[in-house]
Design a protein around this motif. Structure first.
Motif, PDB file in Angstrom:
ATOM      1  N   GLU A 270     -69.880 -51.471 -24.770  1.00 34.27           N
ATOM      2  CA  GLU A 270     -69.987 -50.078 -24.323  1.00 34.27           C
ATOM      3  C   GLU A 270     -70.836 -49.266 -25.293  1.00 34.27           C
ATOM      4  O   GLU A 270     -71.668 -48.461 -24.885  1.00 34.27           O
ATOM      5  N   SER A 271     -70.650 -49.472 -26.621  1.00 31.69           N
ATOM      6  CA  SER A 271     -71.443 -48.723 -27.602  1.00 31.69           C
ATOM      7  C   SER A 271     -72.911 -49.121 -27.526  1.00 31.69           C
ATOM      8  O   SER A 271     -73.802 -48.287 -27.644  1.00 31.69           O
ATOM      9  N   ILE A 272     -73.177 -50.403 -27.348  1.00 32.14           N
ATOM     10  CA  ILE A 272     -74.576 -50.854 -27.217  1.00 32.14           C
ATOM     11  C   ILE A 272     -75.197 -50.253 -25.968  1.00 32.14           C
ATOM     12  O   ILE A 272     -76.335 -49.777 -25.987  1.00 32.14           O
ATOM     13  N   LYS A 273     -74.447 -50.238 -24.890  1.00 31.83           N
ATOM     14  CA  LYS A 273     -74.932 -49.678 -23.631  1.00 31.83           C
ATOM     15  C   LYS A 273     -75.252 -48.198 -23.792  1.00 31.83           C
ATOM     16  O   LYS A 273     -76.300 -47.716 -23.350  1.00 31.83           O
ATOM     17  N   GLU A 274     -74.377 -47.425 -24.468  1.00 21.50           N
ATOM     18  CA  GLU A 274     -74.609 -45.993 -24.678  1.00 21.50           C
ATOM     19  C   GLU A 274     -75.810 -45.756 -25.576  1.00 21.50           C
ATOM     20  O   GLU A 274     -76.607 -44.849 -25.336  1.00 21.50           O
ATOM     21  N   SER A 275     -75.949 -46.599 -26.624  1.00 22.55           N
ATOM     22  CA  SER A 275     -77.095 -46.418 -27.530  1.00 22.55           C
ATOM     23  C   SER A 275     -78.403 -46.709 -26.825  1.00 22.55           C
ATOM     24  O   SER A 275     -79.410 -46.056 -27.082  1.00 22.55           O
ATOM     25  N   MET A 276     -78.382 -47.658 -25.952  1.00 26.95           N
ATOM     26  CA  MET A 276     -79.592 -47.976 -25.192  1.00 26.95           C
ATOM     27  C   MET A 276     -79.948 -46.831 -24.267  1.00 26.95           C
ATOM     28  O   MET A 276     -81.128 -46.482 -24.120  1.00 26.95           O
ATOM     29  N   LEU A 277     -78.960 -46.254 -23.639  1.00 24.92           N
ATOM     30  CA  LEU A 277     -79.224 -45.137 -22.728  1.00 24.92           C
ATOM     31  C   LEU A 277     -79.682 -43.903 -23.480  1.00 24.92           C
ATOM     32  O   LEU A 277     -80.583 -43.190 -23.041  1.00 24.92           O
ATOM     33  N   THR A 278     -79.113 -43.621 -24.639  1.00 26.39           N
ATOM     34  CA  THR A 278     -79.523 -42.437 -25.416  1.00 26.39           C
ATOM     35  C   THR A 278     -80.875 -42.640 -26.041  1.00 26.39           C
ATOM     36  O   THR A 278     -81.656 -41.696 -26.141  1.00 26.39           O
ATOM     37  N   ASN A 279     -81.214 -43.862 -26.445  1.00 28.50           N
ATOM     38  CA  ASN A 279     -82.517 -44.128 -27.029  1.00 28.50           C
ATOM     39  C   ASN A 279     -83.620 -43.963 -25.990  1.00 28.50           C
ATOM     40  O   ASN A 279     -84.701 -43.467 -26.297  1.00 28.50           O
ATOM     41  N   SER A 280     -83.363 -44.351 -24.775  1.00 27.08           N
ATOM     42  CA  SER A 280     -84.378 -44.213 -23.721  1.00 27.08           C
ATOM     43  C   SER A 280     -84.570 -42.755 -23.335  1.00 27.08           C
ATOM     44  O   SER A 280     -85.648 -42.363 -22.936  1.00 27.08           O
ATOM     45  N   GLU A 281     -83.539 -41.950 -23.467  1.00 30.51           N
ATOM     46  CA  GLU A 281     -83.666 -40.533 -23.136  1.00 30.51           C
ATOM     47  C   GLU A 281     -84.418 -39.773 -24.213  1.00 30.51           C
ATOM     48  O   GLU A 281     -85.091 -38.792 -23.939  1.00 30.51           O
ATOM     49  N   ASN A 282     -84.319 -40.192 -25.494  1.00 29.38           N
ATOM     50  CA  ASN A 282     -84.998 -39.524 -26.609  1.00 29.38           C
ATOM     51  C   ASN A 282     -86.480 -39.786 -26.609  1.00 29.38           C
ATOM     52  O   ASN A 282     -87.242 -39.010 -27.167  1.00 29.38           O
ATOM     53  N   LYS A 283     -86.931 -40.784 -26.016  1.00 28.62           N
ATOM     54  CA  LYS A 283     -88.368 -41.121 -26.069  1.00 28.62           C
ATOM     55  C   LYS A 283     -89.153 -40.330 -25.142  1.00 28.62           C
ATOM     56  O   LYS A 283     -89.151 -39.728 -24.286  1.00 28.62           O
TER      57      LYS A 283
END
Length: 185
Positions: A172-185
């Motif tokens: 779940e944490s990896i999934k959230e980090s992936m989603l937040t990283n894609s939004e920051n770019k």
């Protein structure tokens, strides 16, 4: 008793079953004559004194079983003889037409001794039976495939629910980090 009252057993059976034994004997003797007259091609050795010609071997290993609708059913004791008969089929048919023009034999059918193949079933009935068998086989295979994939999907669902809670939290944490990283770019 006089001679007019004595009849043979085959005549008695023929009268009872309406079997024309004269016709049967004609077909059998004509078959033997035609098939015995076959000579092999020059590449096969029939020159040896010990070796019997192919026609005589064919005649001794085959017998006429039935005649219906222009189809002559012939029984052999080995599938190899069927290959030879098919090879010489045109010659055999022409010879039978010469000896038995009134029977109008148009083709030959073969079976191996011990099988239950007969000419009494119509082609359509045989085709229908084969289609039914194939359909049943197809349905059985389709059911097996569906059961296989149903069992496989149940295993994957169980596997995902059987993971320890710590690993599920990490995913779940990896999934959230992936989603937040894609939004920051």
């Amino acid at each position: 008793m006089n001679d007019s009252q004595i009849i043979s057993c085959s005549q008695l059976m023929g009268k009872y079953k309406n079997i024309d034994f004269e016709k049967t004997d004609k077909v059998t003797t004509s078959w033997k004559k035609v098939v015995s007259s076959i000579h092999s091609n020059r590449y096969e050795s029939e020159d040896s004194e010990r070796r019997m010609p192919i026609g005589e071997r064919l005649a001794s290993n085959t017998r006429v079983v039935d005649l219906k609708n222009g189809v002559l059913l012939v029984e052999t004791d080995h599938s190899g003889w069927i290959q030879y008969l098919k090879f010489y089929q045109k010659y055999i048919l022409n010879g039978l037409k010469m000896y038995l023009p009134d029977l109008k034999i148009s083709t030959l059918a073969f079976r191996i001794a011990g099988t239950n193949v007969s000419l009494k079933d119509s082609y359509e009935d045989q085709l229908k039976n084969e289609k039914k068998k194939l359909e049943e086989k197809f349905n059985r295979q389709e059911e097996e495939i569906n059961n296989y994939y149903a069992g496989k999907s149940q295993k994957t669902e169980r596997k995902s629910s059987e993971l320890p809670p710590e690993i599920l939290a990490k995913f779940e944490s990896i999934k959230e980090s992936m989603l937040t990283n894609s939004e920051n770019k």
